[in-house]
Design a protein around this motif. Structure first.
Motif, PDB file in Angstrom:
ATOM      1  N   THR A 179       3.239   0.554   6.903  1.00  0.00           N
ATOM      2  CA  THR A 179       1.955   0.089   5.690  1.00  0.00           C
ATOM      3  C   THR A 179       1.630  -1.045   5.571  1.00  0.00           C
ATOM      4  OG1 THR A 179       1.294   1.095   3.463  1.00  0.00           O
ATOM      5  CG2 THR A 179       4.087   0.134   4.091  1.00  0.00           C
ATOM      6  N   CYS A 200       6.463   4.925   9.558  1.00  0.00           N
ATOM      7  CA  CYS A 200       6.854   4.181   8.127  1.00  0.00           C
ATOM      8  C   CYS A 200       6.073   2.399   8.216  1.00  0.00           C
ATOM      9  CB  CYS A 200       8.696   3.482   8.890  1.00  0.00           C
ATOM     10  SG  CYS A 200       8.223   2.652  10.763  1.00  0.00           S
ATOM     11  N   SER A 214       9.977   4.450  -4.684  1.00  0.00           N
ATOM     12  CA  SER A 214      10.078   5.897  -4.262  1.00  0.00           C
ATOM     13  C   SER A 214       9.400   5.524  -2.785  1.00  0.00           C
ATOM     14  CB  SER A 214       9.520   6.287  -5.467  1.00  0.00           C
ATOM     15  OG  SER A 214       9.627   6.414  -6.698  1.00  0.00           O
ATOM     16  N   PHE A 215       8.630   5.470  -2.782  1.00  0.00           N
ATOM     17  CA  PHE A 215       7.663   4.467  -0.914  1.00  0.00           C
ATOM     18  C   PHE A 215       8.898   4.689  -0.728  1.00  0.00           C
ATOM     19  CE2 PHE A 215       5.459   2.664   2.186  1.00  0.00           C
ATOM     20  CZ  PHE A 215       4.393   3.898   2.246  1.00  0.00           C
ATOM     21  N   SER A 239       0.846  -1.408  -4.731  1.00  0.00           N
ATOM     22  CA  SER A 239       1.560  -1.396  -6.059  1.00  0.00           C
ATOM     23  C   SER A 239       2.316  -2.751  -5.664  1.00  0.00           C
ATOM     24  CB  SER A 239       2.188  -0.125  -6.098  1.00  0.00           C
ATOM     25  OG  SER A 239       1.398   0.726  -5.643  1.00  0.00           O
ATOM     26  N   PRO A 247       6.543   2.949  -8.028  1.00  0.00           N
ATOM     27  CA  PRO A 247       6.061   3.898  -6.715  1.00  0.00           C
ATOM     28  C   PRO A 247       6.207   2.660  -5.371  1.00  0.00           C
ATOM     29  CG  PRO A 247       4.325   2.399  -8.022  1.00  0.00           C
ATOM     30  CD  PRO A 247       5.890   2.670  -8.774  1.00  0.00           C
ATOM     31  N   VAL A 248       6.273   2.082  -5.405  1.00  0.00           N
ATOM     32  CA  VAL A 248       7.357   0.617  -4.380  1.00  0.00           C
ATOM     33  C   VAL A 248       8.263   1.298  -3.581  1.00  0.00           C
ATOM     34  CG1 VAL A 248       8.113  -1.617  -3.335  1.00  0.00           C
ATOM     35  CG2 VAL A 248       5.297  -1.112  -4.747  1.00  0.00           C
ATOM     36  N   ASN A 302      12.113   7.187   0.016  1.00  0.00           N
ATOM     37  CA  ASN A 302      11.299   8.190   0.888  1.00  0.00           C
ATOM     38  C   ASN A 302      11.861   8.059   2.787  1.00  0.00           C
ATOM     39  OD1 ASN A 302      10.544  11.302   0.829  1.00  0.00           O
ATOM     40  ND2 ASN A 302       8.658   9.895   1.626  1.00  0.00           N
ATOM     41  N   SER A 328      -1.350   7.199   0.846  1.00  0.00           N
ATOM     42  CA  SER A 328      -1.566   7.882   1.625  1.00  0.00           C
ATOM     43  C   SER A 328      -3.361   7.918   2.768  1.00  0.00           C
ATOM     44  CB  SER A 328      -0.797   9.378   1.444  1.00  0.00           C
ATOM     45  OG  SER A 328      -1.728  10.366   0.768  1.00  0.00           O
ATOM     46  N   ASN A 332       1.066  -0.989  -0.069  1.00  0.00           N
ATOM     47  CA  ASN A 332       0.088  -0.429  -0.182  1.00  0.00           C
ATOM     48  C   ASN A 332       0.944   0.904   0.054  1.00  0.00           C
ATOM     49  OD1 ASN A 332      -2.112   1.948   0.003  1.00  0.00           O
ATOM     50  ND2 ASN A 332      -2.191   1.554   2.292  1.00  0.00           N
ATOM     51  N   THR A 333       1.465   2.197  -0.980  1.00  0.00           N
ATOM     52  CA  THR A 333       2.287   2.959  -1.279  1.00  0.00           C
ATOM     53  C   THR A 333       0.384   4.611  -1.301  1.00  0.00           C
ATOM     54  OG1 THR A 333       1.843   2.894  -3.460  1.00  0.00           O
ATOM     55  CG2 THR A 333       3.672   2.426  -2.580  1.00  0.00           C
TER      56      THR A 333
END
Length: 167
Positions: free
Chosen positions: A100, A98, A83-84, A30, A80-81, A87, A23, A20-21
């Motif tokens: 998810t 941190c 990058s998530f 993803s 997306p994963v 970050n 918010s 789950n990317t």
């Protein structure tokens, strides 16, 4: 979805994992895949060892688990994963920041609903050991682990709609 090969052996590409990317309350599932070269689950069984007075040998029991999913990836800026996760490391997030959910999908095990497959949803803390570094001229690395929090929820995954339903 892929199927079990002719020898009946399940292959790594048949166990899909989604993160789950999104918010807030908006889940965005993803695929953990692009750039990821390793995603290895360790169940880390917890045991209790006893030796009773009438025994020459001890007794061991499995009393719980503390699973982790270690990962190694290239930092794909468009994924997306990746990058998530990067970050989380860059911003040195802690606690709930941190965390998810992931869904592990066993594509060779049919669910009870037409077109669905067996899946498990798991809340995780994302532990980032490397949020993007490496040797000059090569892809930047991404490494760490997904630390399981609590019990998994068994259910079904609809691959068409990317939805998990608890059973």
């Amino acid at each position: 979805m892929t199927s079990v090969n002719a020898a009946g052996i399940a292959t790594r590409d048949e166990m899909l994992s989604y993160m789950n990317t999104g918010s807030g309350d908006q889940a965005v599932w993803s695929l953990i895949g692009q750039g990821f070269t390793e995603l290895t689950e360790a169940l880390n069984a917890k045991t209790k060892d006893s030796q009773y007075i009438h025994q020459k040998s001890g007794t061991s029991s499995v009393i719980g688990y503390a699973p982790t999913f270690t990962f190694v990836a290239e930092l794909d800026k468009a994924d997306p994963v990746a990058s998530f996760i990067a970050n989380i490391g860059r911003e040195r997030k802690i606690g709930a920041e941190c965390e998810t959910d992931i869904v592990n999908v066993y594509s060779w095990l049919p669910g009870t609903t037409e077109g669905s497959v067996v899946a498990y949803q798991q809340h995780v803390a994302v532990k980032v050991d490397n949020s993007g570094s490496g040797v000059g001229g090569e892809a930047m690395g991404l490494a760490g682990a997904l630390l399981y929090k609590g019990d998994a929820v068994k259910g079904e995954w609809n691959p068409t709609t990317k939805t998990f339903t608890a059973k």
